[in-house]
Write a protein that holds these residues in place. Sequence first.
Motif, PDB file in Angstrom:
ATOM      1  N   LEU A 174      42.186  46.751  36.662  1.00 36.37           N
ATOM      2  CA  LEU A 174      41.423  45.498  36.573  1.00 36.37           C
ATOM      3  C   LEU A 174      42.069  44.368  37.373  1.00 36.37           C
ATOM      4  N   GLY A 175      43.408  44.384  37.455  1.00 40.56           N
ATOM      5  CA  GLY A 175      44.116  43.342  38.211  1.00 40.56           C
ATOM      6  C   GLY A 175      43.888  43.445  39.720  1.00 40.56           C
ATOM      7  N   GLN A 176      43.223  44.492  40.163  1.00 34.65           N
ATOM      8  CA  GLN A 176      42.911  44.648  41.592  1.00 34.65           C
ATOM      9  C   GLN A 176      41.435  44.369  41.836  1.00 34.65           C
ATOM     10  N   LEU A 225      46.478  39.145  56.991  1.00 36.10           N
ATOM     11  CA  LEU A 225      45.794  37.853  56.807  1.00 36.10           C
ATOM     12  C   LEU A 225      44.341  38.147  56.496  1.00 36.10           C
ATOM     13  N   GLN A 226      43.847  37.589  55.381  1.00 40.03           N
ATOM     14  CA  GLN A 226      42.452  37.873  55.037  1.00 40.03           C
ATOM     15  C   GLN A 226      41.762  36.664  54.422  1.00 40.03           C
ATOM     16  N   GLN A 227      40.476  36.817  54.274  1.00 37.48           N
ATOM     17  CA  GLN A 227      39.615  35.795  53.690  1.00 37.48           C
ATOM     18  C   GLN A 227      40.105  35.421  52.289  1.00 37.48           C
ATOM     19  N   PHE A 228      40.174  34.125  52.009  1.00 34.55           N
ATOM     20  CA  PHE A 228      40.457  33.699  50.640  1.00 34.55           C
ATOM     21  C   PHE A 228      39.139  33.670  49.870  1.00 34.55           C
ATOM     22  N   LEU A 229      39.103  34.407  48.767  1.00 32.63           N
ATOM     23  CA  LEU A 229      37.884  34.451  47.939  1.00 32.63           C
ATOM     24  C   LEU A 229      37.965  33.275  46.970  1.00 32.63           C
ATOM     25  N   LEU A 266      37.221  44.356  45.542  1.00 35.83           N
ATOM     26  CA  LEU A 266      38.442  45.113  45.264  1.00 35.83           C
ATOM     27  C   LEU A 266      39.524  44.642  46.215  1.00 35.83           C
ATOM     28  N   VAL A 267      40.754  44.526  45.721  1.00 32.36           N
ATOM     29  CA  VAL A 267      41.868  44.112  46.587  1.00 32.36           C
ATOM     30  C   VAL A 267      42.989  45.140  46.521  1.00 32.36           C
ATOM     31  N   ASP A 268      43.917  45.011  47.469  1.00 30.59           N
ATOM     32  CA  ASP A 268      45.186  45.753  47.436  1.00 30.59           C
ATOM     33  C   ASP A 268      45.018  47.270  47.572  1.00 30.59           C
ATOM     34  N   PHE A 269      44.705  47.691  48.788  1.00 32.21           N
ATOM     35  CA  PHE A 269      44.480  49.121  49.043  1.00 32.21           C
ATOM     36  C   PHE A 269      45.774  49.827  49.475  1.00 32.21           C
ATOM     37  N   GLU A 270      46.909  49.373  48.946  1.00 32.24           N
ATOM     38  CA  GLU A 270      48.197  49.944  49.365  1.00 32.24           C
ATOM     39  C   GLU A 270      48.565  51.218  48.629  1.00 32.24           C
ATOM     40  N   GLY A 271      47.843  51.545  47.558  1.00 32.82           N
ATOM     41  CA  GLY A 271      48.221  52.712  46.751  1.00 32.82           C
ATOM     42  C   GLY A 271      49.350  52.355  45.789  1.00 32.82           C
ATOM     43  N   LEU A 292      52.444  29.336  47.874  1.00 33.89           N
ATOM     44  CA  LEU A 292      52.737  30.689  47.397  1.00 33.89           C
ATOM     45  C   LEU A 292      51.940  30.983  46.129  1.00 33.89           C
ATOM     46  N   PHE A 293      51.298  32.155  46.084  1.00 31.69           N
ATOM     47  CA  PHE A 293      50.606  32.586  44.852  1.00 31.69           C
ATOM     48  C   PHE A 293      51.656  32.797  43.779  1.00 31.69           C
ATOM     49  N   SER A 294      51.316  32.434  42.539  1.00 26.71           N
ATOM     50  CA  SER A 294      52.245  32.783  41.464  1.00 26.71           C
ATOM     51  C   SER A 294      51.734  34.101  40.875  1.00 26.71           C
ATOM     52  N   VAL A 328      34.951  43.735  49.645  1.00 23.99           N
ATOM     53  CA  VAL A 328      36.349  43.380  49.956  1.00 23.99           C
ATOM     54  C   VAL A 328      36.385  42.007  50.618  1.00 23.99           C
ATOM     55  N   ALA A 329      37.579  41.380  50.576  1.00 25.12           N
ATOM     56  CA  ALA A 329      37.796  40.153  51.353  1.00 25.12           C
ATOM     57  C   ALA A 329      37.932  40.580  52.814  1.00 25.12           C
ATOM     58  N   GLN A 330      37.301  39.821  53.707  1.00 27.82           N
ATOM     59  CA  GLN A 330      37.346  40.225  55.127  1.00 27.82           C
ATOM     60  C   GLN A 330      38.757  40.137  55.697  1.00 27.82           C
ATOM     61  N   SER A 338      42.375  31.125  54.036  1.00 32.28           N
ATOM     62  CA  SER A 338      42.882  32.489  54.214  1.00 32.28           C
ATOM     63  C   SER A 338      44.097  32.730  53.324  1.00 32.28           C
ATOM     64  N   VAL A 339      44.416  34.014  53.168  1.00 29.95           N
ATOM     65  CA  VAL A 339      45.592  34.423  52.389  1.00 29.95           C
ATOM     66  C   VAL A 339      46.431  35.325  53.277  1.00 29.95           C
ATOM     67  N   LEU A 340      47.734  35.047  53.340  1.00 28.03           N
ATOM     68  CA  LEU A 340      48.642  35.920  54.087  1.00 28.03           C
ATOM     69  C   LEU A 340      49.480  36.686  53.076  1.00 28.03           C
ATOM     70  N   SER A 385      37.505  35.159  40.123  1.00 34.89           N
ATOM     71  CA  SER A 385      38.254  35.229  38.865  1.00 34.89           C
ATOM     72  C   SER A 385      38.793  36.642  38.754  1.00 34.89           C
ATOM     73  N   ASP A 386      40.038  36.734  38.326  1.00 40.24           N
ATOM     74  CA  ASP A 386      40.714  38.019  38.218  1.00 40.24           C
ATOM     75  C   ASP A 386      40.056  38.877  37.123  1.00 40.24           C
ATOM     76  N   GLY A 387      39.742  40.131  37.458  1.00 42.04           N
ATOM     77  CA  GLY A 387      39.077  41.022  36.502  1.00 42.04           C
ATOM     78  C   GLY A 387      39.889  41.235  35.233  1.00 42.04           C
TER      79      GLY A 387
HETATM   80  N1  LIG Z   1      41.508  37.578  49.319  1.00 49.30           N
HETATM   81  C1  LIG Z   1      41.862  37.063  48.137  1.00 49.30           C
HETATM   82  N2  LIG Z   1      41.332  35.922  47.676  1.00 49.30           N
HETATM   83  C2  LIG Z   1      41.693  35.409  46.474  1.00 49.30           C
HETATM   84  N3  LIG Z   1      42.617  35.965  45.674  1.00 49.30           N
HETATM   85  C3  LIG Z   1      43.189  37.112  46.082  1.00 49.30           C
HETATM   86  C4  LIG Z   1      42.851  37.718  47.333  1.00 49.30           C
HETATM   87  N4  LIG Z   1      43.566  38.860  47.472  1.00 49.30           N
HETATM   88  C5  LIG Z   1      44.317  38.965  46.364  1.00 49.30           C
HETATM   89  N5  LIG Z   1      44.105  37.924  45.521  1.00 49.30           N
HETATM   90  C6  LIG Z   1      44.761  37.677  44.226  1.00 49.30           C
HETATM   91  O1  LIG Z   1      46.141  37.903  44.391  1.00 49.30           O
HETATM   92  C7  LIG Z   1      46.598  38.928  43.487  1.00 49.30           C
HETATM   93  C8  LIG Z   1      47.619  39.772  44.185  1.00 49.30           C
HETATM   94  O2  LIG Z   1      47.015  40.418  45.290  1.00 49.30           O
HETATM   95  P1  LIG Z   1      47.379  41.920  45.623  1.00 49.30           P
HETATM   96  O3  LIG Z   1      46.695  42.282  46.886  1.00 49.30           O
HETATM   97  O4  LIG Z   1      47.124  42.792  44.419  1.00 49.30           O
HETATM   98  O5  LIG Z   1      48.939  41.782  45.876  1.00 49.30           O
HETATM   99  P2  LIG Z   1      50.176  42.768  45.593  1.00 49.30           P
HETATM  100  O6  LIG Z   1      50.092  43.844  46.634  1.00 49.30           O
HETATM  101  O7  LIG Z   1      51.355  41.886  45.801  1.00 49.30           O
HETATM  102  O8  LIG Z   1      50.087  43.280  44.170  1.00 49.30           O
HETATM  103  C9  LIG Z   1      45.337  39.674  43.082  1.00 49.30           C
HETATM  104  O9  LIG Z   1      45.426  40.207  41.792  1.00 49.30           O
HETATM  105  C10 LIG Z   1      44.272  38.603  43.158  1.00 49.30           C
HETATM  106  O10 LIG Z   1      44.204  37.929  41.924  1.00 49.30           O
END
Ligand SMILES: Nc1ncnc2c1ncn2[C@@H]1O[C@H](COP(=O)(O)OP(=O)(O)O)[C@@H](O)[C@H]1O
Length: 448
Positions: A314-316, A197-201, A326-331, A134-136, A180-182, A150-152, A205-207
């Motif tokens: 920046l956290g996205q 489920l997507q590619q683990f990057l 860029l991650v998390d396109f949920e709005g 689990l991600f912290s 984006v992560a695939q 991968s990341v679920l 490093s988190d922006g």
């Molecule tokens: N594909 C990925 N590979 C590596 N780290 C990721 C990936 N996707 C997200 N993360 C990390 O996980 C954190 C949470 O992801 P995010 O999609 O923002 O989740 P949430 O919707 O729960 O806020 C991100 O800030 C990033 O640091």
Amino acid sequence: MTDSFLAPFLERSRWFGGKGRAFTVTGTRELLRLGAAPEVVLLLVEVTYPSTGSGQAEDQRELYQVPLALYDEPQERLEHALVGHWPDDGTGRPAYDAPADRAAMAHLLRAFGERPGFVRLSGHDLDLDAPGSLFSGEQSNSSVLFGEDSVLKLFRKVTPGENPDITTHRVLTEAGSTHVAQLYGWIEVEDLQLGMLQQFLRTASDGWDLALASVRDLFAEADLHAEEVGGDFASEAARLGTALAEVHAQLATSFPVSSVDGADLAAAMRTRLAASVEVVPQLAEHASAAQRVFAAVADLGAVPVQRVHGDLHLGQTLRTVLGWKLVDFEGEPAKPLAERVLPDSPWRDVAGMLRSFDYAPHAVAEAMPEEDPDVLHQRGVRADEWARRNRKAFLAAYCGEAGLSPTGRALLTAYVVDKAVYECVYEARNRPTWLPIPLAGVARLTAG
Ligand SMILES: Nc1ncnc2c1ncn2[C@@H]1O[C@H](COP(=O)(O)OP(=O)(O)O)[C@@H](O)[C@H]1O
Ligand SMILES: O=P(O)(O)O[C@H]1O[C@H](CO)[C@@H](O[C@H]2O[C@H](CO)[C@@H](O)[C@H](O)[C@H]2O)[C@H](O)[C@H]1O
């Protein structure tokens, strides 16, 4: 039905959107069961917020996904993740928060491509035996990393219909976007999209962390300006601006583009401001100045809108060896889904980033206790300098040679104020000690 264990579990979970509001658990439904020892149950929990009379005339309902790992015997190693006993009718077995349990997550991963509803896209040789962890960190959902493969992401607040995180990632993956992560697959039960489920990057490093490190570098060098310290962030900010411009261009190609009346945009901002003043009364003194900023948008006529990120900060953003992703396109998590999938102005995303460049130095300053008013003042000046420099670099790169038109400036200013207002409510509900950061932002943005 009793909500004796689910309500406290929701209350103490970071991802629960109802913190600070009165609510009851008014329904539970098992969406599916899979695996054995543990058996995984994807539970759907309905939460109701009773009407409050004036502010909210009717009861409001939300649905949350609570994946449980059921064991016959208590599991000492999972004590920290105990949710209760399920079913909650006196016959239940010990139930643990499934994302925290590697064995439960192995069942979910192996279901991809095997069970109906666990959709797997072609193009990647998924490692189905990778161990889950689990991600912290502060998240609106729960993400589980499988090895380095991968990341679920298990969505917590769910709404029937399209989940924009999945659809947007799918479109950008299929278009070959490098930002984006695939997307590898998703989980869908009935009309609910429950996981992605997507590619683990792996080199990411988190922006936000990188920006904080840059600010600390600046604060450590009392006599230097932002551009003189080794950790200067401006060229990264510029690369981020370019990456966002490319993502917006791709989204404009892959999703419909339309327009909305500036008057409607301004009205939505005004409505949000009025609701926010109810939650954060300190906003009231800036309300009329903010209304003037929104009024400038009302006169713009047709404003182009398209699919956007919707909650960019920046956290996205993740810096990898292959550039920014860029991650998390949920709005915005607080918005209803129907609103989050609507086309919006790309300036919303630009504004989100500009606000983030303001947050980073002030968040670092917040964590450095200091009583000497001169030192505090000096730190504030340097924080503003860092923010200004990075906002400028980001915006210049985003706009490119065309620069920022007067219309773009009016829209951007309004979106920045709107975002800062949203943040005040977000901080009041989630991190009250940080409320001064967006409040100061609203004050500055609406001054003069
Ligand atoms: N594909 C990925 N590979 C590596 N780290 C990721 C990936 N996707 C997200 N993360 C990390 O996980 C954190 C949470 O992801 P995010 O999609 O923002 O989740 P949430 O919707 O729960 O806020 C991100 O800030 C990033 O640091
Ligand atoms: O990441 P989420 O989609 O859950 O977004 C929510 O939480 C964010 C904080 O985690 C919040 O962002 C705000 O704080 C950030 C620093 O932690 C800052 O960089 C952003 O600029 C600021 O908006 C976001 O607003 C909220 O929707």
